[in-house]
Design a protein around this motif. Structure first.
Motif: not given
Length: 823
Positions: A606-610, A622-639
């Motif tokens: 799953f790719f989301l460069p917000s 996406a995580m619940a469906c078992g996908l690795p994430i490629v995205g942006a370290d913005v907001g609270g996403q690192a939580e």
């Protein structure tokens, strides 16, 4: 002994003396043992009838010949069916040719597959029987159609059956569907689409018919009618699609997420018609429609009848009426009722969150009333109606000046226990009014993320501005909560409840993954990258597409699913086409959540460069469906996304982001084991820390806490300082004065335009009168004067500056007065 049912071959003809003998002989040579030939002459004016009778005289097979006044090919075919006796009906246009084995092979195909309608591959020929140059394009069309789950999807793009002469069908199907309709060029295409609603047409992948293209053909002589008729037959198809008995008929209900892809990418031709495009949108919207109840309609009517005819909105208001109809209390005993104020009911993560909490809180005794405050199409209204029938879209039935009064009426009528606010500018502006009227009803808002570039923080800034009207604020992540505290809010009134997914709905499914990939002809070993978001600048689709282009340039074998709609959709679609990425990138447009699961489980990354987020709901799913994430370290996403679950990149330049994301995705494409390891960790993180049950408990506990505070009168709302109150009031003044100035400017523009229009109208009237006068019949002397004038004009121009000019002018005026009657 094999029983061969009678096949009636119907030949409609009109002025085809040149070709009809060869046509009829091709039927007579059939190796099928039991058929009859019926020719219907549709008012020919050449020697067609003579040729038919002469040709029939030498035939040993049963024949019939019928003449009628010219009514069109469709009428001739229908007449032929009436005259026929066959269990099966075949048609052959009088300039086309059957191959000798056509009837036997077509009948065998229908019998073996237990179907009732078949068409075959054809060869396009010219006047002389040679292969026409169009054949190559036709074969390419068939090849392209093979990418669809069934070849019959192509019938929404082109008529791959080519002609009625390519039809073989059972009489019972004709009796069920009815006669051919009165189209000049598209009666054949229309009939196949009507068949498609009932059952699957069968394609026989062998050339068994020669279809002749020549200048006297019906299609070639009526090309101007094609687009109009295509529009009509497509509207008919989509009108009947909701009641289709064919479970494979191309449509949103039958094909789920694949329809999104097909409709978005392959229906450009028919969607050029605004009527067809609107019809498709309506069908997609109404696939799961649920309609509001008589009760909610009655409440609207009662209020509208009470207030009377809408009055013009005046900014110079002295008195705002707040009187409401007398209410009969409707609050069910033992239930809490929540008023949810939203801007709209559109497709998005914030709206999915509201649906989730409605599902969860309804299990704990909550019922719901919903108000929307902003004009919108509200395509997800049907989803909200499955949770509550008590929905009121204020812009659809109320003038703005009646919003406050209707809110008062509804809150009293429904005996609201708690008001819940999410993402509505109008809702925040109504808070002081609601707080004054209903001081004992707790008001809670939910904040998803901070938007620095809008109102210095977006909705969190509005929450701060109106915090004296709020009893509690719930944030989606710690990052939003910390921002609020840093801006001066009281940390005790801010809770964090994450927007967790329903892990029982969002989960891996290997069997379904294979099924979905098969629809798109994607192998199980190919890496599929999924991007799901509204196509707006905040979600940085430009970074996404540039990253995918770079991966393609590096030679990686991958596919990408892009799910989402928005203002940048058409721009993105153009980039995909210009970059020759249509074989790698699948555009789906807006996808319903129920269909979205198929895209998650059939993807690998799953790719989301917000550019900005709180924590995107799509990442939870996406995580619940078992996908690795490629995205942006913005907001609270690192939580949510740890290093075990994926990769988050901090904000940087676009070029650096594209390079870094491409490098990470390259690694994941080349390492299935790493993808698998991260996918398992993603699913486990959701189950252990972000389950739907934890969200339910968190939200419910927060709401019960604020209700208890109100009951014990211990809850203290924030108190704004004099400076903060002054700022808020100053904002009201500035906004009011700005609105006044804009209205005055608009009124002046209106008056100026009205004056200009009146002047133009007057000029037009004068010119019309002069034009009408010029059109009136003139006497001979008028034309004589014009002839003399034209004859002498060169001399008059040459002497204009000489001494004789004065004399000539007098002579000219004298001649004009005598000839024309003007002075």
């Amino acid at each position: 002994m094999i029983d061969f049912p009678l096949i009636s071959v119907i030949v409609p003809t009109y002025n085809q003396e040149k070709y009809i003998r060869e046509c009829l002989e091709s039927i007579a040579r059939q190796d099928y043992p039991n058929f009859e030939i019926i020719v219907v002459d549709d008012g020919s004016t050449d020697h067609t009838s003579f040729t038919v009778e002469k040709t029939f005289s030498s035939f040993k097979v049963p024949t019939k010949f019928f003449r009628q006044p010219n009514q069109g090919a469709h009428a001739a075919i229908n007449q032929g069916v009436k005259l026929s006796n066959g269990e099966y009906i075949a048609i052959l246009n009088s300039d086309d040719l059957f191959y000798p084995t056509r009837l036997s092979k077509m009948y065998s195909a229908l019998a073996n597959n237990q179907q009732r309608f078949a068409f075959s591959k054809v060869r396009h020929i010219d006047d002389y029987g040679n292969t026409h140059q169009f054949q190559d394009q036709y074969l390419r069309t068939l090849e392209n159609a093979s990418q669809f789950p069934t070849i019959n999807f192509e019938f929404l793009r082109t008529n791959i059956a080519v002609s009625t002469g390519n039809f073989l069908f059972h009489r019972s199907l004709y009796e069920e569907i009815g006669p051919f309709r009165s189209f000049v060029t598209c009666h054949d295409w229309d009939y196949v689409l009507r068949v498609l609603i009932i059952e699957e047409p069968l394609f026989v992948d062998e050339i068994l018919l020669d279809y002749r293209i020549h200048s006297e053909g019906t299609l070639q002589k009526n090309l101007d009618k094609v687009n109009e008729e295509v529009e009509q037959i497509m509207l008919t198809y989509f009108d009947h699609l909701p009641e289709a008995t064919n479970k494979q008929a191309p449509g949103p209900k039958q094909w789920g997420v694949y329809w999104n892809y097909f409709s978005t990418n392959f229906l450009d031709r028919i969607r050029k018609s605004p009527q067809v495009d609107e019809k498709i949108r309506r069908i997609e919207k109404e696939t799961e429609s649920v309609y509001e109840t008589e009760e909610s309609r009655g409440i609207k009517e009662e209020f509208l009848n009470y207030i009377g005819a809408p009055k013009p909105i005046e900014l110079d208001l002295v008195n705002v009426p707040l009187e409401t109809p007398k209410v009969d209390l409707t609050h069910p005993k033992g239930q809490f009722r929540m008023l949810i104020i939203l801007p709209w009911m559109v497709m998005g993560g914030a709206e999915r969150f509201i649906l989730n909490i409605m599902d969860q809180l309804s299990q704990t005794g909550w019922s719901f009333t919903i108000i929307t405050t902003a004009p919108a199409e509200n395509v997800w209204k049907s989803k909200f109606l499955t949770r509550t029938s008590d929905i009121y879209e204020l812009p659809d039935f109320l003038p703005i000046n009646e919003y406050p009064r209707f809110l008062k009426f509804l809150i009293e009528l429904r005996q609201i226990d708690l008001i819940f606010l999410q993402g509505t500018l109008e809702g925040y502006r109504l808070l002081p009014y609601l707080r004054i009227l209903f001081p004992n009803i707790p008001i809670v808002d939910y904040l998803h993320f901070v938007i620095p570039e809008w109102m210095d923080g977006g909705y969190p800034r509005l929450s701060l501005t109106y915090r004296d009207c709020l009893d509690m604020t719930i944030a989606s992540c710690e990052q939003v909560r910390k921002w609020m505290i840093e801006q001066g809010d009281n940390e005790e009134r801010i809770k964090v409840c994450t927007i967790n997914p329903d892990h029982n709905f969002w989960h891996p499914d290997e069997a379904r993954k294979r099924q979905v990939r098969k629809l798109f002809n994607i192998g199980v070993d190919k890496t599929v990258i999924l991007y799901a978001a509204r196509l707006e600048h905040q979600k940085q689709p430009d970074v996404m597409i540039e990253t995918l282009k770079k991966l393609s340039e590096k030679g990686h074998d991958f596919s990408a699913f892009i799910a989402g709609d928005g203002s940048l959709f058409h721009q993105l679609k153009s980039i995909v086409k210009e970059s020759n990425l249509e074989q790698k990138i699948y555009l789906f447009g807006a996808v319903d959540p129920d269909k979205m699961r198929d895209l998650y489980i059939s993807s690998d990354v799953f790719f989301l460069p917000s550019q900005n987020e709180g924590i995107a709901l799509t990442i939870y799913e996406a995580m619940a469906c078992g996908l690795p994430i490629v995205g942006a370290d913005v907001g609270g996403q690192a939580e949510l996304v740890t290093t075990e679950c994926g990769f988050l990149l901090p904000p940087q330049s676009k070029e650096d982001l594209v390079s870094s994301y491409a490098e990470i995705l390259s690694t994941l494409i080349q390492s299935p084991s790493l993808r698998q390891e991260m996918g398992v960790a993603s699913r486990q993180r959701i189950l252990s820390s972000f389950s739907i049950h934890k969200m339910k408990s968190c939200i419910n506990e927060a709401l019960q806490e604020v209700l208890q505070q109100k009951m014990n009168t211990r809850g203290e709302r924030a108190i704004l300082s004099r400076n903060e109150l002054a700022k808020r009031e100053a904002r009201y003044v500035v906004e009011f004065l700005y609105a006044m100035s804009e209205i005055q400017r608009t009124q002046k523009m209106y008056h100026d335009l009205t004056d200009s229009y009146q002047k133009l109208s007057s000029s037009y009237q004068e010119l019309s009168e002069k034009y009408f006068e010029l059109l009136q019949p003139k006497p001979a002397r008028y034309w004589f004067y014009l002839w003399i004038r034209q004859l002498l004009l060169p001399l008059y121009g040459r002497w204009k500056r000489g001494k004789t000019y004065f004399v000539l002018s007098h002579i000219k005026e004298w001649i004009k007065s005598k000839a024309v009657g003007e002075k």
